[in-house]
Design a protein around this motif. Structure first.
Motif, PDB file in Angstrom:
ATOM      1  N   GLU A 147       1.454  -1.842  -7.475  1.00 53.35           N
ATOM      2  CA  GLU A 147       1.274  -0.539  -8.054  1.00 53.35           C
ATOM      3  C   GLU A 147       0.857   0.645  -6.916  1.00 53.35           C
ATOM      4  O   GLU A 147       0.320   0.241  -6.083  1.00 53.35           O
ATOM      5  CB  GLU A 147       0.154  -0.517  -9.089  1.00 53.35           C
ATOM      6  CG  GLU A 147       0.569  -0.951 -10.478  1.00 53.35           C
ATOM      7  CD  GLU A 147      -0.534  -0.899 -11.389  1.00 53.35           C
ATOM      8  OE1 GLU A 147      -1.506  -0.396 -11.115  1.00 53.35           O
ATOM      9  OE2 GLU A 147      -0.439  -1.920 -12.468  1.00 53.35           O
ATOM     10  N   VAL A 148       1.401   1.560  -7.012  1.00 51.66           N
ATOM     11  CA  VAL A 148       1.095   2.826  -6.122  1.00 51.66           C
ATOM     12  C   VAL A 148      -0.145   3.500  -6.551  1.00 51.66           C
ATOM     13  O   VAL A 148      -0.293   3.814  -7.914  1.00 51.66           O
ATOM     14  CB  VAL A 148       2.233   3.601  -6.136  1.00 51.66           C
ATOM     15  CG1 VAL A 148       2.052   4.738  -5.073  1.00 51.66           C
ATOM     16  CG2 VAL A 148       3.589   3.060  -5.510  1.00 51.66           C
ATOM     17  N   HIS A 149      -1.062   3.497  -5.647  1.00 52.84           N
ATOM     18  CA  HIS A 149      -2.163   4.434  -5.679  1.00 52.84           C
ATOM     19  C   HIS A 149      -1.854   5.833  -5.329  1.00 52.84           C
ATOM     20  O   HIS A 149      -1.566   5.946  -4.354  1.00 52.84           O
ATOM     21  CB  HIS A 149      -3.229   3.613  -4.978  1.00 52.84           C
ATOM     22  CG  HIS A 149      -4.722   4.572  -5.085  1.00 52.84           C
ATOM     23  ND1 HIS A 149      -5.522   4.255  -6.296  1.00 52.84           N
ATOM     24  CD2 HIS A 149      -5.243   5.494  -4.478  1.00 52.84           C
ATOM     25  CE1 HIS A 149      -6.442   4.982  -6.183  1.00 52.84           C
ATOM     26  NE2 HIS A 149      -6.512   5.961  -5.056  1.00 52.84           N
ATOM     27  N   GLY A 150      -1.752   6.559  -6.320  1.00 54.64           N
ATOM     28  CA  GLY A 150      -1.555   8.133  -6.080  1.00 54.64           C
ATOM     29  C   GLY A 150      -0.077   8.457  -6.634  1.00 54.64           C
ATOM     30  O   GLY A 150       0.363   7.501  -7.605  1.00 54.64           O
ATOM     31  N   ALA A 151       0.431   9.614  -6.297  1.00 54.59           N
ATOM     32  CA  ALA A 151       1.716   9.663  -7.015  1.00 54.59           C
ATOM     33  C   ALA A 151       2.687   8.741  -6.271  1.00 54.59           C
ATOM     34  O   ALA A 151       2.782   8.306  -5.128  1.00 54.59           O
ATOM     35  CB  ALA A 151       2.208  11.020  -6.528  1.00 54.59           C
ATOM     36  N   PRO A 152       4.018   8.604  -7.056  1.00 55.76           N
ATOM     37  CA  PRO A 152       5.014   7.427  -6.715  1.00 55.76           C
ATOM     38  C   PRO A 152       5.923   8.004  -5.888  1.00 55.76           C
ATOM     39  O   PRO A 152       6.683   7.314  -5.096  1.00 55.76           O
ATOM     40  CB  PRO A 152       5.637   7.322  -7.924  1.00 55.76           C
ATOM     41  CG  PRO A 152       5.466   8.452  -8.927  1.00 55.76           C
ATOM     42  CD  PRO A 152       4.060   9.081  -8.438  1.00 55.76           C
ATOM     43  N   GLU A 153       5.830   9.328  -5.114  1.00 56.25           N
ATOM     44  CA  GLU A 153       6.368   9.724  -4.117  1.00 56.25           C
ATOM     45  C   GLU A 153       5.634  10.794  -3.501  1.00 56.25           C
ATOM     46  O   GLU A 153       4.660  11.342  -3.825  1.00 56.25           O
ATOM     47  CB  GLU A 153       7.719  10.598  -4.752  1.00 56.25           C
ATOM     48  CG  GLU A 153       7.624  11.847  -5.246  1.00 56.25           C
ATOM     49  CD  GLU A 153       7.010  11.925  -6.877  1.00 56.25           C
ATOM     50  OE1 GLU A 153       7.712  11.170  -7.487  1.00 56.25           O
ATOM     51  OE2 GLU A 153       5.986  12.293  -6.958  1.00 56.25           O
ATOM     52  N   GLY A 154       6.164  11.151  -2.220  1.00 58.64           N
ATOM     53  CA  GLY A 154       5.502  12.170  -1.267  1.00 58.64           C
ATOM     54  C   GLY A 154       5.672  11.944   0.233  1.00 58.64           C
ATOM     55  O   GLY A 154       6.701  11.483   0.337  1.00 58.64           O
ATOM     56  N   ASP A 155       4.728  12.481   0.979  1.00 60.52           N
ATOM     57  CA  ASP A 155       5.152  12.621   2.455  1.00 60.52           C
ATOM     58  C   ASP A 155       4.731  11.231   3.129  1.00 60.52           C
ATOM     59  O   ASP A 155       5.125  11.138   4.308  1.00 60.52           O
ATOM     60  CB  ASP A 155       4.328  13.831   2.736  1.00 60.52           C
ATOM     61  CG  ASP A 155       4.786  15.107   2.468  1.00 60.52           C
ATOM     62  OD1 ASP A 155       6.081  15.163   2.310  1.00 60.52           O
ATOM     63  OD2 ASP A 155       3.820  16.215   2.507  1.00 60.52           O
ATOM     64  N   LEU A 156       3.705  10.662   2.698  1.00 61.10           N
ATOM     65  CA  LEU A 156       3.363   9.635   3.355  1.00 61.10           C
ATOM     66  C   LEU A 156       2.627   8.413   2.315  1.00 61.10           C
ATOM     67  O   LEU A 156       2.015   8.827   1.424  1.00 61.10           O
ATOM     68  CB  LEU A 156       2.216   9.819   4.217  1.00 61.10           C
ATOM     69  CG  LEU A 156       1.400   8.819   5.196  1.00 61.10           C
ATOM     70  CD1 LEU A 156       2.343   8.268   6.153  1.00 61.10           C
ATOM     71  CD2 LEU A 156       0.178   9.663   5.914  1.00 61.10           C
TER      72      LEU A 156
END
Lengths: 319, 636
Positions: B493-502
């Motif tokens: 699972e991704v902690h934070g949003a599933p897309e982004g800069d880093l």
């Protein structure tokens, strides 16, 4: 009622299957012609049959080397492991399943050199296992390098001008360890003596350490006076020791020996010429490591187990 | 309660340091329990010298604990720079300054005995270190630790620490009524007199603090509704080993793994098992393997140098498909390295440290709670897949303490008795399923299953063979099991949003610090997320898809990598952090790394700094070239 019981017990006796020799045989050995390993395998199979062991209830464990192929040819459960490490594996089997008899087979380089640390400590642990070292005084599977027991001055591929050091005396090393339980020496050119020695080792409760002298016909054909033809031995004699059959008396002198006397055993172990053959030391009173460990551990049922685990977790419970 | 009004804080970090043997660790444990009982969230970590009794009054002798306490229930890491330090002497204080552990404006509580000590050198050094701390911005509060303790006991060495507990209790406005219970628990088994004296000293420290401290804090706490435990990762592993149903652990002493075996040794015999201390690391795994071969899957616990010694046996476990579990509590390396300190440098060794191609399962707990449960998972995989499972813990988990929900032991899986039922003669010992490579294991004692288990290449009948076809087949079958296991895993699972800069990618004990850093950076408006990998071999599915949604991906690891702007370092010769290395190979994506070997856990703020640094940088492609490397300036 009585006759019915007698009948039942008779049936039970009849139901005990007498195992035949071939039940302990597996695939055809791939050792060289004239190799002493054949003799040890046959002797071991005879001892297993004599004691009527279920093949599935015996575990043989070996390291790496010519002799360590033995489990491949013995129809029991076998574990052919890695160089020098047979004894830890045997210890693990004994600790986990003390109901399983274990035979450990090693060569001289395997046990005395790369496995040296395990060798010394296994004697101190005193697990209940038969430990056979098939000593041909050379590394044979890797094609003739000097082993710890190679005689001084022997030319091998790593010592083309002769070895530099006196050979190790495994017998005195064993007798120097704390907790030694059983030590015997025999040779493959003395088959009756070999059988009796393995039988004696088998029936000892504790670590039965047996050094078996045997010639490598390919790389060390002249060792042990060309395989015993010209090798001075002295048979250790005791009514409770390894029997010295009349035929054997032609092969060497006999000497009265009390294998229960550690000082006498240490004196005998130090002597190499003539080589002592027979039961050098035996102490029947030493507890085995697995007995000690199993006696001290509980075997709680599921409910007790969970209760105790819960109590253990309780120690760390803060709120 | 009298004195100044306490300053309310959502969290605080305090370090307690003394000379080794002066009891700062015990004081910290008492204070931590006090905080836990009152309902604070906590993470504590030991500060341990490498020697047992190093020369006293030196920086090398500093021993103690760091305690991070918070209003929130869940604290996942040791935090940032310490806000408070309670030092028994100035060298202990200096060691924490030198370790980069203290905030510049740290509040220092320090024993004042050195100001007037008979040994003039101590006076000089005391004044010098305090001046240095003041210069950095520290507030110094000199406290009569030794003097006040001597009013209650003859030997202050045997009591200063309890006075210190009372002092901290006052500093953090805690309920002094809890002291007696906590101290009674810590000294359980000691004489009534010892306990009474300790309680008396803590009370004295508390009263002194209330009367004299000009600054007091309060980190609000509300007692938890669910029952909590506090333990370190090694204790969690020990209890977890019992819960997993192991009945043999074979080990050889090595820091920082041994305390797991201590905890296990104390309990195990009562619970149906035992710890075998072998003659060396090799024998330790050999005994475990022998037990596993005999049907009782066993465990061995070690650290890096011991792992190195165990590699030949690892190959044997793989070749013979004998289930086996190894726990590696990683420390700093290479060689003896940093025996008491954390590093995550054994990943590649765990994956590849065996001769030949030896596929293994490698998993890493990321919290202390996971240390408790992971051995149940490890054992199950080891048995169902007939595989070697390596569990990579580390010194941070081993010595850190975290509060977590009390395990429900009634949920402990029950181990079935050995199945020794007969099999038809000729039953194959490796009846490999051609798709999955899975096979049924035969156990000594099973009638009909006799045969040799060999380290040589073998076919499904278990017999040695040397030809090309059957060698290939053996390799395929052993490797296929990893693929079969991988198919059962879920994407992380991704902690934070599933897309982004880093995207930050971590493994093992760094999880708490990484996720906290992500939360801070996201609050700052940065499009950063993180993902944590528990299965290192096989890797979980879906990584490429997760990574592709981010402009840049870097691993955050406590192991070594070359920096772009280091002399001679080029695109061709740069060595990456170990997770980055395997992820680059597995995904063919340009994954960078933030890999460091400070010998301590990451602080969330230093990860935030790195995030800011990366996102403030020129586009990724430029930083990959030697020419622009200097502009990156990541060295610190």
């Amino acid at each position: 009622m009585i006759s019915m019981l007698a009948e039942e017990s008779l049936l039970e006796v009849c139901a005990i299957e007498q195992h035949s020799l071939d039940e302990y045989e597996s695939e055809m050995p791939r050792w060289c012609k004239g190799c002493g390993d054949h003799g040890v395998l046959a002797a071991l199979q005879r001892v297993l049959r004599k004691n009527n062991l279920e093949p599935e209830n015996v575990v043989s464990v070996s390291g790496i080397g010519c002799s360590s192929r033995l489990p491949h040819y013995l129809n029991t459960y076998g574990f052919h492991g890695i160089h020098g490490r047979a004894l830890p594996i045997s210890t693990g089997v004994r600790l986990a399943r003390p109901e399983l008899p274990v035979i450990t087979i090693m060569g001289d380089g395997d046990c005395f050199s790369i496995g040296g640390n395990h060798w010394l400590h296994a004697i101190r642990y005193n697990i209940n296992a038969v430990v056979l070292v098939l000593d041909n005084e050379v590394y044979a599977l890797t094609k003739m390098q000097a082993s710890p027991t190679t005689p001084d001055g022997t030319k091998t591929n790593t010592t083309p001008h002769g070895t530099y050091l006196q050979p190790l005396n495994p017998l005195s090393a064993v007798m120097g360890m704390t907790n030694v339980s059983f030590l015997a020496q025999t040779a493959t050119w003395l088959p009756a003596h070999l059988d009796e020695t393995i039988e004696k080792a088998w029936n000892h409760h504790g670590l039965s350490f047996v050094r078996i002298l045997q010639r490598c016909p390919v790389f060390m054909p002249k060792a042990f006076g060309e395989g015993g033809l010209n090798f001075p031995v002295v048979f250790l004699e005791n009514e409770d020791g390894i029997p010295v059959h009349p035929l054997l008396r032609k092969r060497g002198e006999t000497q009265a020996h009390d294998h229960r006397d550690i000082n006498e055993a240490q004196r005998v172990a130090v002597s190499v010429d003539p080589a002592p053959m027979g039961l050098i030391y035996q102490n029947r009173d030493l507890p085995t490591y697995e007995d000690i460990r199993w006696q001290r551990k509980d075997r709680p049922d599921r409910a007790t187990f969970l209760e105790r685990l819960d109590a253990a977790v309780d120690r760390y419970t803060v709120t | 309660m009298s004195g100044p009004t306490p300053i309310r804080l959502s969290e605080h970090t305090v370090e307690i340091v003394s000379d080794a043997g002066e009891g700062a660790q015990k004081a910290a444990v008492a204070f931590a329990q006090l905080c836990a009982k009152s309902g604070n969230g906590l993470w504590t970590v030991e500060i341990i010298p490498s020697e047992i009794r190093p020369p006293p009054h030196t920086t090398g002798s500093a021993s103690g604990n760091r305690i991070r306490l918070a209003e929130r229930e869940r604290v996942t890491n040791a935090g940032n720079l310490a806000d408070v330090v309670l030092a028994f002497n100035e060298m202990a204080l200096l060691s924490r300054i030198q370790a980069g552990s203290l905030a510049d404006d740290v509040l220092v509580l320090i024993d004042d005995q050195w100001a007037t000590h008979d040994v003039e050198a101590y006076q000089v050094s005391y004044r010098k270190v305090l001046a240095q701390a003041r210069e950095r911005g520290a507030t110094i509060v000199e406290v009569p630790l030794e003097k006040e303790t001597l009013r209650h006991v003859e030997d202050a060495q045997q009591g200063k620490n309890m006075f210190a507990v009372g002092l901290l209790c006052a500093l953090y406005s805690k309920d002094a009524g809890l002291l007696e219970g906590v101290i009674g628990g810590i000294f359980k088994g000691k004489s009534r007199k010892v306990i009474d004296t300790a309680v008396e000293l803590a009370g004295a420290g508390y009263r002194y603090g209330v009367a004299n401290l000009e600054q007091r804090f309060e980190v609000p706490a509300s007692p938890s509704k669910v029952s909590k435990v506090a333990m370190n990762g090694n204790t969690a592993l020990a209890l977890g080993a019992i819960a997993a149903g192991f009945d043999l652990c074979s080990m050889y002493p090595i820091t920082p793994a041994t305390s797991a075996s201590h905890a296990l040794s104390e309990l195990f015999e009562q619970l149906g098992g035992f710890v075998h201390q072998a003659e060396d690391e090799i024998a330790a795994i050999g005994v475990a393997l022998g037990a596993s071969y005999a049907g009782k899957t066993a465990l061995t616990i070690t650290s890096g140098p011991g792992m190195a010694l165990k590699t030949e046996f690892q190959g044997l476990a793989v070749m013979t498909e004998t289930p086996l579990v190894i726990v590696d509590v990683q420390r700093g390396g290479p060689s003896t390295g940093l025996p008491t300190k954390i590093e995550q440098s054994d990943l590649l060794h765990a994956l590849y440290g065996a001769p030949g191609d030896a596929p293994k399962v490698v998993i890493a707990p990321s919290t202390i709670e996971e240390c408790y449960y992971i051995l149940t998972v490890a054992r199950r995989i080891a048995e169902e897949f007939r595989m070697l499972v390596i569990v990579l813990s580390d010194a941070n988990l081993a010595t850190g303490q975290q509060l977590f929900d009390r395990p429900d032991v009634s949920q402990t899986p029950e181990q079935p008795p050995l199945d020794l039922s007969p099999v038809p003669l000729g039953t194959l010992p490796y009846n490999w399923d051609p798709t999955t490579g899975l096979s049924q294991r035969l156990i000594p004692g099973q009638p009909g299953g006799m045969g040799v288990t060999t380290s040589l290449n073998h076919d499904s009948d278990g017999k040695a063979c040397y030809d090309a076809e059957r060698n290939q087949r053996g390799h395929v079958m052993r490797s296929r099991k990893l693929a079969a296991l991988q198919q059962t895993l879920r994407p992380p699972e991704v902690h934070g949003a599933p897309e982004g800069d880093l995207l930050l990618v971590g493994w093992g004990s760094t999880r708490g610090a990484i996720e906290e850093a992500v939360d801070i950076a996201r609050d700052q408006g940065l499009a950063v997320s993180s993902v944590h990998i528990q299965f290192l071999s096989p890797l979980p599915p879906g990584l490429q898809d997760i990574f592709a949604k981010f402009r840049r991906v870097i691993t955050v690891e406590l192991n070594y990598s070359d920096d772009w702007n280091d002399p001679l370092i080029t695109k061709e010769n740069r060595r990456y952090g170990q997770l980055a290395w395997i992820l680059r190979a597995a995904t063919l994506m340009d994954i960078d790394c933030f890999a460091r070997v400070p010998g301590r856990p990451f602080m969330p703020v230093e990860i935030v700094d790195e995030v800011n640094h990366i996102l403030g940088d020129p586009p990724a492609i430029k930083s990959r070239t030697k020419a622009s490397a200097g502009a990156k300036g990541v060295s610190r």
